[in-house]
Design a protein around this motif. Structure first.
Motif, PDB file in Angstrom:
ATOM      1  N   TRP A 274       0.801  -1.234   0.000  1.00 19.39           N
ATOM      2  CA  TRP A 274       0.000   0.000   0.000  1.00 19.39           C
ATOM      3  C   TRP A 274       0.829   1.276   0.000  1.00 19.39           C
ATOM      4  CZ3 TRP A 274       1.876   2.281   4.281  1.00 19.39           C
ATOM      5  CH2 TRP A 274       2.263   1.473   5.349  1.00 19.39           C
TER       6      TRP A 274
ATOM      7  N   GLU B 186      -5.243  -4.459  -0.469  1.00 20.24           N
ATOM      8  CA  GLU B 186      -6.659  -4.151  -0.207  1.00 20.24           C
ATOM      9  C   GLU B 186      -6.801  -2.792   0.480  1.00 20.24           C
ATOM     10  OE1 GLU B 186      -4.734  -6.462   1.042  1.00 20.24           O
ATOM     11  OE2 GLU B 186      -5.301  -7.112   3.061  1.00 20.24           O
TER      12      GLU B 186
ATOM     13  N   LYS C  88      -0.236   1.245  15.456  1.00 17.75           N
ATOM     14  CA  LYS C  88       1.033   0.502  15.531  1.00 17.75           C
ATOM     15  C   LYS C  88       2.194   1.487  15.705  1.00 17.75           C
ATOM     16  CE  LYS C  88       4.272  -1.773  12.569  1.00 17.75           C
ATOM     17  NZ  LYS C  88       4.624  -2.379  11.300  1.00 17.75           N
TER      18      LYS C  88
HETATM   19  O1  TXE Z   1       1.733  -5.799   4.693  1.00 15.31           O
HETATM   20  P1  TXE Z   1       1.435  -7.195   4.088  1.00 15.31           P
HETATM   21  P2  TXE Z   1       0.859  -4.920   5.666  1.00 15.31           P
HETATM   22  C1  TXE Z   1       5.807  -3.672   6.303  1.00 15.31           C
HETATM   23  C2  TXE Z   1       5.568  -2.559   7.287  1.00 15.31           C
HETATM   24  C3  TXE Z   1       4.138  -2.747   7.654  1.00 15.31           C
HETATM   25  C4  TXE Z   1       4.052  -4.266   7.691  1.00 15.31           C
HETATM   26  C5  TXE Z   1       2.686  -4.829   7.504  1.00 15.31           C
HETATM   27  O2  TXE Z   1       6.366  -2.731   8.418  1.00 15.31           O
HETATM   28  O3  TXE Z   1       3.804  -2.205   8.894  1.00 15.31           O
HETATM   29  O4  TXE Z   1       4.861  -4.667   6.604  1.00 15.31           O
HETATM   30  O5  TXE Z   1       2.011  -4.164   6.429  1.00 15.31           O
HETATM   31  C6  TXE Z   1      -0.728  -9.280   0.692  1.00 15.31           C
HETATM   32  N1  TXE Z   1      -0.736 -14.397   0.848  1.00 15.31           N
HETATM   33  N2  TXE Z   1       5.643  -3.264   4.924  1.00 15.31           N
HETATM   34  O6  TXE Z   1       0.088  -5.722   6.672  1.00 15.31           O
HETATM   35  O7  TXE Z   1       0.365  -7.900   4.869  1.00 15.31           O
HETATM   36  C7  TXE Z   1      -1.539  -8.068   1.087  1.00 15.31           C
HETATM   37  O8  TXE Z   1      -2.894  -8.236   0.757  1.00 15.31           O
HETATM   38  C8  TXE Z   1      -0.560 -13.564  -0.192  1.00 15.31           C
HETATM   39  C9  TXE Z   1       6.842  -3.003   4.192  1.00 15.31           C
HETATM   40  O9  TXE Z   1       0.046  -4.059   4.833  1.00 15.31           O
HETATM   41  O10 TXE Z   1       2.732  -7.869   3.902  1.00 15.31           O
HETATM   42  C10 TXE Z   1      -0.831  -6.985   0.300  1.00 15.31           C
HETATM   43  O11 TXE Z   1      -1.270  -7.008  -1.052  1.00 15.31           O
HETATM   44  N3  TXE Z   1      -0.578 -12.237  -0.072  1.00 15.31           N
HETATM   45  C11 TXE Z   1       6.598  -2.959   2.745  1.00 15.31           C
HETATM   46  C12 TXE Z   1       0.635  -7.407   0.391  1.00 15.31           C
HETATM   47  O12 TXE Z   1       0.602  -8.792   0.709  1.00 15.31           O
HETATM   48  C13 TXE Z   1      -0.754 -11.715   1.149  1.00 15.31           C
HETATM   49  C14 TXE Z   1       5.356  -2.341   2.267  1.00 15.31           C
HETATM   50  C15 TXE Z   1       1.430  -6.674   1.482  1.00 15.31           C
HETATM   51  O13 TXE Z   1       0.762  -6.797   2.695  1.00 15.31           O
HETATM   52  C16 TXE Z   1      -0.930 -12.535   2.275  1.00 15.31           C
HETATM   53  C17 TXE Z   1       4.226  -2.683   3.091  1.00 15.31           C
HETATM   54  C18 TXE Z   1      -0.922 -13.940   2.091  1.00 15.31           C
HETATM   55  N4  TXE Z   1      -1.094 -14.816   3.098  1.00 15.31           N
HETATM   56  C19 TXE Z   1       4.413  -3.092   4.378  1.00 15.31           C
HETATM   57  N5  TXE Z   1      -1.075 -11.734   3.362  1.00 15.31           N
HETATM   58  C20 TXE Z   1       7.776  -2.569   1.896  1.00 15.31           C
HETATM   59  N6  TXE Z   1       8.844  -3.340   1.991  1.00 15.31           N
HETATM   60  O14 TXE Z   1       7.726  -1.653   1.095  1.00 15.31           O
HETATM   61  C21 TXE Z   1      -1.005 -10.459   2.929  1.00 15.31           C
HETATM   62  N7  TXE Z   1      -0.828 -10.437   1.588  1.00 15.31           N
END
Ligand code: TXE
Length: 480
Positions: free
Chosen positions: A149, A176, A332
């Motif tokens: 996102w 999402e 968070k």
């Molecule tokens: O990420 P998620 P979240 C880090 C940052 C943040 C933490 C959590 O620390 O606070 O991650 O963020 C999809 N199978 N970064 O919860 O869940 C999800 O729908 C397949 C760093 O938003 O990892 C989304 O499209 N897909 C980062 C994508 O994974 C799955 C950028 C990322 O979501 C899934 C974002 C599953 N089981 C967060 N579960 C960076 N490195 O730039 C989730 N997704």
């Protein structure tokens, strides 16, 4: 209320379940559109479409594939204002940032790979007079591209462009939390005349739609950017199926500032590298390490600049700091500020949630926050916070700076400020990071391999590395 649709087999369609997820505008804290709550049935529909499209797309002449992608890039440029506005509303980031960075970069990602594929070549190796080997690289089939996102259209296009250029069909799932620009992008693909089934965009939850992609037996390549915990889960699911995996995960990036640096440049860029996009860029420097002789001077000047940053309505021109992406993410980040205090840190700038007036009174805003007085091993300095929070620590020697910099489980990027070229080279080679910036930040040449070391991921995207990832090598050995 606007209902986002999936893009499957060239058409905009509702999810099979008929169910939708609330999509929030984080600057207002209000639901403003609905995202398909897709599941395995929708993914199966997309797989069927991609399977049908693959023979024709993979054998389409490279120049035609390239032209089609370039047409999409032109449409992004034409619709820049609309896309930037949508991204700012969806994500909470300043409109100025979306218009100057995110959307232009989405278009250049597509242009880059649309033209890179024209020049992509393979090798031949002659073994004296014994044999000659040549290698071909063919598209693999259906690629699953899962994006986060923080830079919604930028990272989405960074994945799908090399996959499509190389001749694969794609099933992409945007986050999402920020689905809107990918939805608008699907309308542009229809306008550009992308053949049906070549790209399918399925919206929904990670645990449902995302999970259906990673465990689908007909999707042999997964390219993912997101959190490290999700990356571990994806690797555990996909590895036993022998899928090809590229994981771009979190970071806890150090920003090393030596006394012999150009102070003003280091200071100004460090403010940017700490707080751009509210600190929600995986490449943001979240741990600033400063040589002790300039530590006090740096902290004072840095805090002074941070206190002058304007937090406000992302749609206003003067806003430098917009909203963080969601209420749960705001909680968070605030919990980490609390943790930093419990660990003995001093909050020397910011530290609070911000309550704006008017349209944004219920939005998710946090002051840019600076924390000092913590050791390198505490949780605040080890875990990814991914928000507008930065720590500053002093160091006495070069060895100590490198030790602190390398002390986390992550290794995505590092920044180094010094005018001493020998030191710059020495330290750059000692830092365990996929990219080291010397006297700059976020300068990207798309030809270079991009990705992290340690728990920041596996695989390298960018340039020919990305095209190699999305193709399968075959070696033919002919006896001479
Ligand atoms: O990420 P998620 P979240 C880090 C940052 C943040 C933490 C959590 O620390 O606070 O991650 O963020 C999809 N199978 N970064 O919860 O869940 C999800 O729908 C397949 C760093 O938003 O990892 C989304 O499209 N897909 C980062 C994508 O994974 C799955 C950028 C990322 O979501 C899934 C974002 C599953 N089981 C967060 N579960 C960076 N490195 O730039 C989730 N997704």
């Amino acid at each position: 209320m606007k209902k986002i649709q999936n893009y499957i087999n060239g058409e905009l369609v509702a999810p099979q379940s008929g169910q939708y997820i609330d999509n929030f505008n984080p600057a207002e804290g209000k639901v403003y559109s609905l995202t398909p709550d897709s599941g395995s049935q929708d993914i199966q529909r997309a797989v069927n479409a991609a399977k049908t499209a693959f023979p024709s797309w993979s054998s389409t002449p490279v120049e035609m594939r390239s032209n089609l992608l370039l047409r999409i890039a032109v449409l992004i440029d034409k619709n820049l204002n609309q896309l930037a506005l949508a991204e700012s509303i969806d994500n909470g980031k300043p409109l100025s940032l979306a218009s100057s960075v995110d959307i232009p970069r989405a278009s250049s990602n597509i242009r880059f790979f649309a033209t890179a594929i024209l020049h992509f070549n393979t090798d031949a190796h002659k073994m004296d007079n014994v044999a000659i080997n040549y290698t071909t690289r063919e598209p693999i089939g259906i690629a699953g591209c899962i994006s986060p996102w923080n830079l919604p259209l930028y990272l989405f296009t960074w994945k799908i462009a090399p996959a499509l250029a190389a001749g694969n069909c794609v099933i992409a799932k945007p986050s999402e939390i920020t689905p809107m620009t990918a939805y608008l992008f699907s309308e542009l693909c229809i306008e550009a005349g992308l053949p049906k089934g070549v790209l399918n965009i399925v919206h929904g939850l990670g645990t449902k739609a995302g999970q259906a992609i990673i465990e689908h037996q007909d999707i042999p390549i997964i390219s993912f950017t997101g959190g490290t915990a999700t990356g571990k889960h994806i690797a555990a699911t996909a590895a036993p199926m022998f899928k090809k995996l590229s994981l771009e995960l979190g970071g806890k990036n150090p920003n090393l500032i030596f006394a012999d640096c150009d102070f003003d440049q280091a200071l100004n860029t460090s403010v940017m590298s700490s707080f751009s996009n509210q600190g929600q860029i995986c490449l943001c420097g979240s741990r600033i390490l400063v040589e002790r002789s300039i530590y006090d001077k740096f902290v004072t000047a840095f805090v002074d600049k941070v206190n002058k940053m304007t937090i406000g309505d992302p749609l206003e021109d003067t806003t430098k700091t917009g909203a963080v992406v969601s209420e749960s993410h705001m909680k968070k980040v605030l919990s980490y500020i609390k943790l930093a205090k419990e660990e003995g840190g001093q909050v020397v700038a910011g530290g609070q949630q911000v309550h704006l007036k008017g349209r944004c009174e219920n939005g998710y805003f946090i002051e840019p926050t600076v924390i000092t007085g913590l050791g390198h091993n505490c949780r605040t300095n080890q875990e990814e916070i991914f928000g507008p929070v930065v720590t500053i620590m002093p160091f006495d020697t070069q060895e100590e700076a490198v030790k602190y910099a390398n002390s986390t489980a992550y290794g995505l990027s590092a920044t180094l400020w010094t005018e001493n070229i020998t030191r710059a080279h020495n330290i750059a080679h000692q830092l365990k990071s996929g990219i080291v910036w010397v006297n700059c930040w976020l300068v990207r040449d798309l030809r270079t391999p991009f990705g992290g070391m340690k728990q920041s991921g596996v695989g390298r995207e960018g340039g020919n590395e990305a095209l190699r990832f999305f193709t399968e090598a075959k070696n033919v050995c002919i006896k001479l």
